[in-house]
Design a protein around this motif. Structure first.
Motif, PDB file in Angstrom:
ATOM      1  N   GLY A  39       9.414  -1.627  12.073  1.00  0.00           N
ATOM      2  CA  GLY A  39       8.012  -1.337  11.788  1.00  0.00           C
ATOM      3  C   GLY A  39       7.344  -2.450  10.998  1.00  0.00           C
ATOM      4  N   LEU A  40       8.052  -3.001  10.009  1.00  0.00           N
ATOM      5  CA  LEU A  40       7.506  -4.111   9.218  1.00  0.00           C
ATOM      6  C   LEU A  40       7.323  -5.354  10.072  1.00  0.00           C
ATOM      7  CD1 LEU A  40       9.515  -3.683   5.894  1.00  0.00           C
ATOM      8  CD2 LEU A  40       7.070  -3.300   6.238  1.00  0.00           C
ATOM      9  N   ALA A  41       8.300  -5.642  10.944  1.00  0.00           N
ATOM     10  CA  ALA A  41       8.205  -6.807  11.832  1.00  0.00           C
ATOM     11  C   ALA A  41       7.023  -6.655  12.785  1.00  0.00           C
ATOM     12  CB  ALA A  41       9.504  -6.987  12.610  1.00  0.00           C
ATOM     13  N   ALA A  42       6.821  -5.454  13.336  1.00  0.00           N
ATOM     14  CA  ALA A  42       5.697  -5.212  14.247  1.00  0.00           C
ATOM     15  C   ALA A  42       4.365  -5.376  13.512  1.00  0.00           C
ATOM     16  CB  ALA A  42       5.804  -3.811  14.842  1.00  0.00           C
ATOM     17  N   ALA A  43       4.290  -4.908  12.282  1.00  0.00           N
ATOM     18  CA  ALA A  43       3.067  -5.045  11.496  1.00  0.00           C
ATOM     19  C   ALA A  43       2.780  -6.514  11.210  1.00  0.00           C
ATOM     20  CB  ALA A  43       3.183  -4.259  10.193  1.00  0.00           C
ATOM     21  N   ARG A  44       3.819  -7.284  10.855  1.00  0.00           N
ATOM     22  CA  ARG A  44       3.640  -8.709  10.599  1.00  0.00           C
ATOM     23  C   ARG A  44       3.173  -9.436  11.861  1.00  0.00           C
ATOM     24  NH1 ARG A  44       7.650  -7.616   7.748  1.00  0.00           N
ATOM     25  NH2 ARG A  44       9.443  -8.635   7.453  1.00  0.00           N
ATOM     26  N   ALA A  45       3.735  -9.054  13.013  1.00  0.00           N
ATOM     27  CA  ALA A  45       3.351  -9.672  14.287  1.00  0.00           C
ATOM     28  C   ALA A  45       1.870  -9.420  14.587  1.00  0.00           C
ATOM     29  CB  ALA A  45       4.223  -9.134  15.424  1.00  0.00           C
ATOM     30  N   ARG A  46       1.318  -8.311  14.123  1.00  0.00           N
ATOM     31  CA  ARG A  46      -0.102  -8.005  14.314  1.00  0.00           C
ATOM     32  C   ARG A  46      -0.955  -8.612  13.199  1.00  0.00           C
ATOM     33  NH1 ARG A  46       2.230  -3.011  15.226  1.00  0.00           N
ATOM     34  NH2 ARG A  46       1.378  -2.177  13.303  1.00  0.00           N
ATOM     35  N   GLY A  47      -0.343  -9.411  12.325  1.00  0.00           N
ATOM     36  CA  GLY A  47      -1.095 -10.093  11.284  1.00  0.00           C
ATOM     37  C   GLY A  47      -1.250  -9.333   9.984  1.00  0.00           C
ATOM     38  N   ARG A  48      -0.571  -8.209   9.860  1.00  0.00           N
ATOM     39  CA  ARG A  48      -0.662  -7.435   8.622  1.00  0.00           C
ATOM     40  C   ARG A  48       0.342  -7.955   7.610  1.00  0.00           C
ATOM     41  NH1 ARG A  48      -0.959  -1.134  10.162  1.00  0.00           N
ATOM     42  NH2 ARG A  48      -3.192  -0.952   9.858  1.00  0.00           N
ATOM     43  N   LYS A  49      -0.097  -7.964   6.378  1.00  0.00           N
ATOM     44  CA  LYS A  49       0.808  -8.331   5.294  1.00  0.00           C
ATOM     45  C   LYS A  49       1.213  -7.060   4.575  1.00  0.00           C
ATOM     46  CE  LYS A  49      -1.100 -12.855   4.312  1.00  0.00           C
ATOM     47  NZ  LYS A  49      -1.772 -13.686   3.312  1.00  0.00           N
ATOM     48  N   GLY A  50       2.441  -7.010   4.114  1.00  0.00           N
ATOM     49  CA  GLY A  50       2.895  -5.856   3.354  1.00  0.00           C
ATOM     50  C   GLY A  50       2.486  -5.982   1.904  1.00  0.00           C
ATOM     51  N   GLY A  51       2.686  -4.923   1.185  1.00  0.00           N
ATOM     52  CA  GLY A  51       2.441  -4.954  -0.250  1.00  0.00           C
ATOM     53  C   GLY A  51       1.058  -4.470  -0.628  1.00  0.00           C
ATOM     54  N   ARG A  52       0.823  -4.494  -1.893  1.00  0.00           N
ATOM     55  CA  ARG A  52      -0.420  -3.987  -2.463  1.00  0.00           C
ATOM     56  C   ARG A  52      -1.541  -5.013  -2.300  1.00  0.00           C
ATOM     57  NH1 ARG A  52      -0.132  -2.018  -8.583  1.00  0.00           N
ATOM     58  NH2 ARG A  52       0.290   0.001  -7.687  1.00  0.00           N
ATOM     59  N   LYS A  53      -2.755  -4.534  -2.120  1.00  0.00           N
ATOM     60  CA  LYS A  53      -3.930  -5.387  -2.045  1.00  0.00           C
ATOM     61  C   LYS A  53      -4.124  -6.037  -3.419  1.00  0.00           C
ATOM     62  CE  LYS A  53      -8.839  -5.125  -1.231  1.00  0.00           C
ATOM     63  NZ  LYS A  53      -9.896  -4.458  -1.937  1.00  0.00           N
ATOM     64  N   PRO A  54      -4.476  -7.328  -3.461  1.00  0.00           N
ATOM     65  CA  PRO A  54      -4.682  -7.981  -4.755  1.00  0.00           C
ATOM     66  C   PRO A  54      -5.760  -7.271  -5.572  1.00  0.00           C
ATOM     67  CG  PRO A  54      -4.690  -9.600  -2.980  1.00  0.00           C
ATOM     68  CD  PRO A  54      -4.667  -8.254  -2.340  1.00  0.00           C
ATOM     69  N   ALA A  55      -5.547  -7.200  -6.872  1.00  0.00           N
ATOM     70  CA  ALA A  55      -6.494  -6.520  -7.754  1.00  0.00           C
ATOM     71  C   ALA A  55      -7.794  -7.308  -7.891  1.00  0.00           C
ATOM     72  CB  ALA A  55      -5.869  -6.300  -9.127  1.00  0.00           C
ATOM     73  N   LEU A  56      -7.692  -8.627  -7.797  1.00  0.00           N
ATOM     74  CA  LEU A  56      -8.872  -9.488  -7.945  1.00  0.00           C
ATOM     75  C   LEU A  56      -8.930 -10.482  -6.787  1.00  0.00           C
ATOM     76  CD1 LEU A  56      -8.492 -10.296 -11.752  1.00  0.00           C
ATOM     77  CD2 LEU A  56     -10.193  -8.770 -10.723  1.00  0.00           C
ATOM     78  N   GLU A  57     -10.155 -10.759  -6.334  1.00  0.00           N
ATOM     79  CA  GLU A  57     -10.352 -11.758  -5.289  1.00  0.00           C
ATOM     80  C   GLU A  57     -10.498 -13.130  -5.935  1.00  0.00           C
ATOM     81  OE1 GLU A  57     -13.730 -10.400  -3.076  1.00  0.00           O
ATOM     82  OE2 GLU A  57     -12.737  -8.523  -2.514  1.00  0.00           O
ATOM     83  N   GLU A  58     -10.397 -14.185  -5.116  1.00  0.00           N
ATOM     84  CA  GLU A  58     -10.490 -15.564  -5.632  1.00  0.00           C
ATOM     85  C   GLU A  58     -11.802 -15.807  -6.379  1.00  0.00           C
ATOM     86  OE1 GLU A  58      -8.313 -18.180  -5.596  1.00  0.00           O
ATOM     87  OE2 GLU A  58      -6.821 -16.765  -4.804  1.00  0.00           O
ATOM     88  N   ALA A  59     -12.904 -15.328  -5.824  1.00  0.00           N
ATOM     89  CA  ALA A  59     -14.212 -15.536  -6.465  1.00  0.00           C
ATOM     90  C   ALA A  59     -14.254 -14.853  -7.829  1.00  0.00           C
ATOM     91  CB  ALA A  59     -15.319 -14.995  -5.568  1.00  0.00           C
ATOM     92  N   GLN A  60     -13.666 -13.658  -7.928  1.00  0.00           N
ATOM     93  CA  GLN A  60     -13.642 -12.946  -9.201  1.00  0.00           C
ATOM     94  C   GLN A  60     -12.814 -13.706 -10.231  1.00  0.00           C
ATOM     95  OE1 GLN A  60     -12.169  -9.220  -7.557  1.00  0.00           O
ATOM     96  NE2 GLN A  60     -14.072  -8.187  -8.188  1.00  0.00           N
ATOM     97  N   VAL A  61     -11.689 -14.274  -9.809  1.00  0.00           N
ATOM     98  CA  VAL A  61     -10.840 -15.030 -10.725  1.00  0.00           C
ATOM     99  C   VAL A  61     -11.609 -16.233 -11.273  1.00  0.00           C
ATOM    100  CG1 VAL A  61      -8.723 -16.408 -10.920  1.00  0.00           C
ATOM    101  CG2 VAL A  61      -8.701 -14.251  -9.639  1.00  0.00           C
ATOM    102  N   ARG A  62     -12.380 -16.929 -10.410  1.00  0.00           N
ATOM    103  CA  ARG A  62     -13.192 -18.083 -10.862  1.00  0.00           C
ATOM    104  C   ARG A  62     -14.240 -17.625 -11.876  1.00  0.00           C
ATOM    105  NH1 ARG A  62     -12.736 -19.512  -5.412  1.00  0.00           N
ATOM    106  NH2 ARG A  62     -14.808 -18.667  -4.936  1.00  0.00           N
TER     107      ARG A  62
END
Length: 188
Positions: free
Chosen positions: A128-151
């Motif tokens: 299931g993880l391999a199939a998700a990766r093949a469709r371009g999905r990344k595992g794990g939690r969504k980042p709490a902050l975006e790059e623009a917010q960090v700047r």
């Protein structure tokens, strides 16, 4: 010959232990440990007391297999520990006992099935993880902050008048999360 010690469990207060008590008494149990608790709970104090009371040569008796283990792997683990300590196991309803060669064989078949089930789950998870990766999905939690917010946060924290706690609250994260993204900025 060792003692026969029983363990009885019901899941809710509405259920009654009488059926299990009677069955365990008929098998000649010297003592019975009773519990009213969901089998899903890992913390079953009476089961702990029961297991501590068992000595080499004793036999743990249960009315049904599902009264002892939360799952097949859990059941296999408990019975394997008993076997290592020289304690027998008997389930009245399923007519399984580990004090004879035939009983041990049946129980080991159960153990093999439990291991097979764990391996199937592991394989399905990997697939299931391999199939998700093949469709371009990344595992794990969504980042709490975006790059623009960090700047933005880095720019805000350059001002010594602005407190880290205030910035963290503004962006809906903890101070620890903020520090993870921007590093320590000195005492504040």
């Amino acid at each position: 010959m060792g003692k026969r010690i029983g363990y009885a469990r019901v899941s809710t207060d509405d259920q009654n232990l009488d059926l299990q008590r009677d069955a365990l008494a008929l098998t000649g149990c010297n003592a019975v440990y009773e519990e009213t608790m969901s089998g899903k709970s890992a913390d079953r104090p009476e089961l702990g007391h029961c297991l501590k009371a068992l000595r080499s040569g004793d036999t743990l008796v249960v009315w049904r297999l599902d009264r002892l283990g939360r799952s097949l792997p859990d059941l296999v683990g408990i019975v394997s520990r008993l076997e290592q300590e020289g304690v027998g196991f008997e389930s009245i309803n399923e007519r399984i006992e580990t004090t004879s060669a035939a009983g041990k064989l049946i129980f080991h078949v159960f153990a093999a099935l439990a291991e097979f089930e764990r391996n199937l789950i592991r394989e399905r998870t990997r697939a299931g993880l391999a199939a998700a990766r093949a469709r371009g999905r990344k595992g794990g939690r969504k980042p709490a902050l975006e790059e623009a917010q960090v700047r933005e946060i880095k720019a805000l924290l350059k001002d010594p008048q602005i407190q880290v706690g205030t910035v963290a609250k503004r962006y809906g994260v903890s101070r620890t999360t903020l520090y993870r993204y921007v590093g320590k900025t000195g005492p504040r």
